[in-house]
Design a protein around this motif. Structure first.
Motif, mmCIF file in Angstrom:
data_model
loop_
_atom_site.group_PDB
_atom_site.id
_atom_site.type_symbol
_atom_site.label_atom_id
_atom_site.label_comp_id
_atom_site.label_asym_id
_atom_site.label_seq_id
_atom_site.Cartn_x
_atom_site.Cartn_y
_atom_site.Cartn_z
ATOM 1 N N ASP A 132 0.817 -1.213 0.000
ATOM 2 C CA ASP A 132 0.000 0.000 0.000
ATOM 3 C C ASP A 132 0.851 1.264 0.000
ATOM 4 O O ASP A 132 0.380 2.341 -0.373
ATOM 5 C CB ASP A 132 -0.929 0.021 1.223
ATOM 6 C CG ASP A 132 -1.976 -1.094 1.163
ATOM 7 O OD1 ASP A 132 -2.358 -1.466 0.029
ATOM 8 O OD2 ASP A 132 -2.375 -1.584 2.231
ATOM 9 N N ASP A 133 2.080 1.134 0.485
ATOM 10 C CA ASP A 133 3.002 2.278 0.447
ATOM 11 C C ASP A 133 4.400 1.732 0.174
ATOM 12 O O ASP A 133 4.557 0.590 -0.257
ATOM 13 C CB ASP A 133 2.945 3.075 1.752
ATOM 14 C CG ASP A 133 3.270 2.221 2.981
ATOM 15 O OD1 ASP A 133 3.982 1.196 2.818
ATOM 16 O OD2 ASP A 133 2.840 2.581 4.084
ATOM 17 N N HIS B 20 5.263 6.890 -4.989
ATOM 18 C CA HIS B 20 3.926 6.874 -4.379
ATOM 19 C C HIS B 20 3.549 8.321 -4.058
ATOM 20 O O HIS B 20 4.311 9.030 -3.395
ATOM 21 C CB HIS B 20 3.928 6.032 -3.098
ATOM 22 C CG HIS B 20 2.590 5.885 -2.467
ATOM 23 N ND1 HIS B 20 1.739 4.826 -2.728
ATOM 24 C CD2 HIS B 20 1.931 6.667 -1.571
ATOM 25 C CE1 HIS B 20 0.635 4.963 -2.026
ATOM 26 N NE2 HIS B 20 0.719 6.067 -1.308
ATOM 27 N N TYR C 194 -2.258 4.088 -5.692
ATOM 28 C CA TYR C 194 -1.395 2.930 -5.873
ATOM 29 C C TYR C 194 0.062 3.357 -6.019
ATOM 30 O O TYR C 194 0.375 4.489 -6.394
ATOM 31 C CB TYR C 194 -1.800 2.139 -7.117
ATOM 32 C CG TYR C 194 -3.168 1.498 -7.025
ATOM 33 C CD1 TYR C 194 -3.452 0.571 -6.027
ATOM 34 C CD2 TYR C 194 -4.163 1.803 -7.943
ATOM 35 C CE1 TYR C 194 -4.715 -0.026 -5.943
ATOM 36 C CE2 TYR C 194 -5.420 1.219 -7.879
ATOM 37 C CZ TYR C 194 -5.690 0.309 -6.867
ATOM 38 O OH TYR C 194 -6.918 -0.268 -6.790
ATOM 39 N N ASN C 195 0.960 2.412 -5.717
ATOM 40 C CA ASN C 195 2.360 2.626 -6.083
ATOM 41 C C ASN C 195 2.494 2.587 -7.602
ATOM 42 O O ASN C 195 1.744 1.883 -8.286
ATOM 43 C CB ASN C 195 3.254 1.546 -5.467
ATOM 44 C CG ASN C 195 3.307 1.620 -3.953
ATOM 45 O OD1 ASN C 195 3.223 2.699 -3.378
ATOM 46 N ND2 ASN C 195 3.450 0.465 -3.308
#
Length: 607
Positions: free
Chosen positions: A396-397, A460, A444-445
């Protein structure tokens, strides 16, 4: 000079190098620096169905940056200019092709050997100079030749158009008279210091200016990002290399290294048979075996006029210059060794290597170590790239991704897609990824971005702000400066208008610092440009009167009074130059008109 060039072009060296060079030096080669762009198959534009690749654009961009002509911060703007230029060139190429224009290989050869950029002080082609220039440019021989052919055909089109323009005799005479005309005038400049008091814009003035110029204070859409950088050099640091690996790398580099070469060429055909040529070289070989001097024998026996006087010296050569047969022999020899008889399309050769252009093993150890480490780390780097790709897709990150790969999360300041960020974020693909909808809007990345062949980036978006007009309070200083400059100029123009009105009425005007300009020509540099141009715009004065006018100048406003006009000498050499200049300008207008027409009528798609 031209005769010496023609004489030099008759030698064997001059004939064989023509397949390997081009000197359209308005551009600076850098193909070797941008090979990583070739992996992308997407085109940036098509012109009448013909594609312009991303690699072609990036090659020219990197050439400009490498040459120092384009500061890195102007890369994006320059990229757009390069694309526009390539589109214009492609339309001209297509026009030339449709018109049946052609340049033969022999014509291309003669053009190349006559170029002064590769000639020594005696006007002869210098292989050493050529080698250095080619290496600096980064072109391959095939791309040099291809670009020269295209550029020459474009110039054929342009020269044909230029040759069709003309001026009538009466036009030439009138133009010459105008160009050689001289004017005597006086002028005085009004600057902000000449105002009784500085202007003081009110809040209402600032608000009005701001309301009328809000577009000047627009802030584009911007983002802040966190990002990771994976460098192959970092991966390679932990790779161990052995002396055997270094020696193998050095041996390979040595085999490919440029080498100083001399040769003796014996031709056959009209003057002698092949067997007679072989007998002549056999005589040379026999003398060499008895201790004969290669350079002296080259002066006596070689048919290559351009190198014989130098003892057969060809200078430093690289593979690909002289053909496979010549290269196979030259690059199999150690310094001091002489080859067997080698046959090429130019005749029979004896080749001697006199030196290698490569440092010793110990001098080259550090560079070899880095090279071998990079080669040995390629597999590991690819694995890291794949892991970066997988982890970035699933996370997520970027924090967990950084931890898994031992990387550091870096953060950017605000940047727009047009301007790009700093460092790796200046790469157009990185900026485009940051503003893609799935990264900017969905959180999103990004995909892994290849910024060069040894570096990957993933980012990101952590903050985003829409395009907006900055409030007046945020740009008050800028608005204040703009309003002051505008009102100051208006005040100076008003004062100048009053002075001109008074002078036209025959009244005197005090507090003006007059400068006298006698017999000034249109191209004189003794008077500021704007003032001189205004003096030549004003009508001719009648009798003893003075014609008055005013013009905005660099420091404020100038008052100009033309006192007399002297007709130009149409027989002067400068007058003839003026007419030639006018014809060139006319030709330029015609060429620009064709180029614009071709672009307007072409089917151009920009991706």
């Amino acid at each position: 000079m031209l005769q010496r060039i023609r004489e030099g072009s008759q030698g064997w060296v001059a004939k064989v190098i023509v397949g390997a060079i081009i000197v359209t030096f308005a551009l600076f080669g850098a193909e070797s620096l941008v090979s990583y762009f070739s992996s992308g198959s997407n085109d940036v534009a098509t012109v009448n169905g013909e594609s312009i690749s991303r690699q072609a654009v990036e090659t020219q961009v990197q050439r400009g940056i490498r040459s120092g002509q384009v500061p890195p911060e102007q890369e994006r703007q320059f990229r757009g200019q390069v694309l526009d230029q390539l589109i214009r060139q492609r339309t001209l190429d297509q026009y030339a092709d449709e018109g049946g224009l052609h340049i033969s290989d022999s014509q291309l050869d003669q053009l190349i050997v006559s170029l002064p950029e590769f000639q020594d002080q005696d006007g002869r082609f210098s292989d050493e100079l050529f080698t250095n220039r080619l290496a600096q440019a980064g072109y391959t021989p095939s791309s040099f030749r291809r670009e020269l052919r295209a550029d020459t055909l474009r110039r054929q089109v342009q020269q044909g158009l230029a040759g069709s323009t003309f001026l009538l005799p009466a036009e030439k005479q009138r133009l010459a008279a105008l160009q050689q005309q001289q004017r005597t005038f006086r002028y005085a400049q009004l600057t902000p210091a000449d105002l009784a008091q500085p202007v003081t814009p009110s809040d209402a003035d600032l608000q009005q200016y701001y309301d009328q110029h809000q577009q000047d204070y627009r802030r584009p859409e911007q983002v802040k990002v966190n990002y990771l950088v994976l460098n192959q050099e970092d991966v390679a640091k932990d790779v161990e290399v052995t002396d055997d690996q270094l020696q193998q790398a050095y041996d390979k580099a040595r085999a490919e290294a440029p080498r100083d070469v001399s040769h003796i060429l014996v031709t056959f055909g009209d003057d002698r048979t092949e067997q007679e040529a072989r007998d002549r070289l056999a005589e040379v070989k026999a003398k060499l075996e008895k201790g004969g001097d290669f350079a002296a024998l080259a002066r006596e026996y070689s048919d290559d006029q351009s190198s014989a006087d130098k003892g057969g010296d060809l200078g430093a050569i690289q593979k690909g210059f002289f053909g496979d047969e010549f290269d196979d022999a030259a690059f199999s020899l150690d310094p001091g060794q002489v080859s067997k008889v080698v046959q090429t399309q130019y005749g029979l050769h004896l080749i001697k290597v006199t030196g290698l252009d490569i440092p010793s093993f110990e001098e080259d150890r550090e560079a070899l170590t880095q090279q071998v480490k990079l080669e040995q780390s390629q597999s590991l780097f690819n694995e890291r790239v794949q892991k970066l790709t997988d982890d970035a897709y699933e996370a997520d990150d970027l924090s967990t991704v950084a931890d898994d790969l031992g990387l550091s999360v870096q953060s950017s300041d605000w940047f727009s897609q047009e301007a790009g960020g700093k460092g790796v974020l200046a790469n157009p693909d990185a900026a485009a990824a940051a503003f893609s909808s799935d990264v900017k809007d969905d959180g999103y990345n990004s995909d892994v971005i290849e910024t060069d062949d040894q570096q990957r980036v993933v980012l990101h978006v952590v903050d985003h702000r829409d395009a907006s007009t900055l409030p007046l309070d945020a740009v008050r200083d800028q608005v204040m400066a703009a309003v002051k400059a505008e009102q100051t100029q208006q005040a100076l123009e008003a004062r100048a208008a009053e002075a001109v009105k008074a002078l036209r009425e025959g009244k005197s005007v005090s507090d003006l610092n007059w400068q006298q300009a006698d017999a000034v020509t249109r191209d004189a540099d003794s008077v500021p440009d704007a003032i001189r141009q205004q003096a030549f715009r004003l009508p001719h004065p009648q009798a003893d009167s003075v014609v008055w006018g005013q013009v905005d100048s660099q420091n404020g406003v100038a008052i100009v009074g033309v006192e007399s006009v002297q007709a130009g000498d149409t027989s002067a050499d400068d007058a003839d130059f003026s007419t030639r200049l006018a014809q060139r300008l006319q030709a330029q207008i015609v060429i620009q008109g064709l180029s614009q027409t071709l672009e307007d009528t072409a089917d151009i798609e920009r991706n």
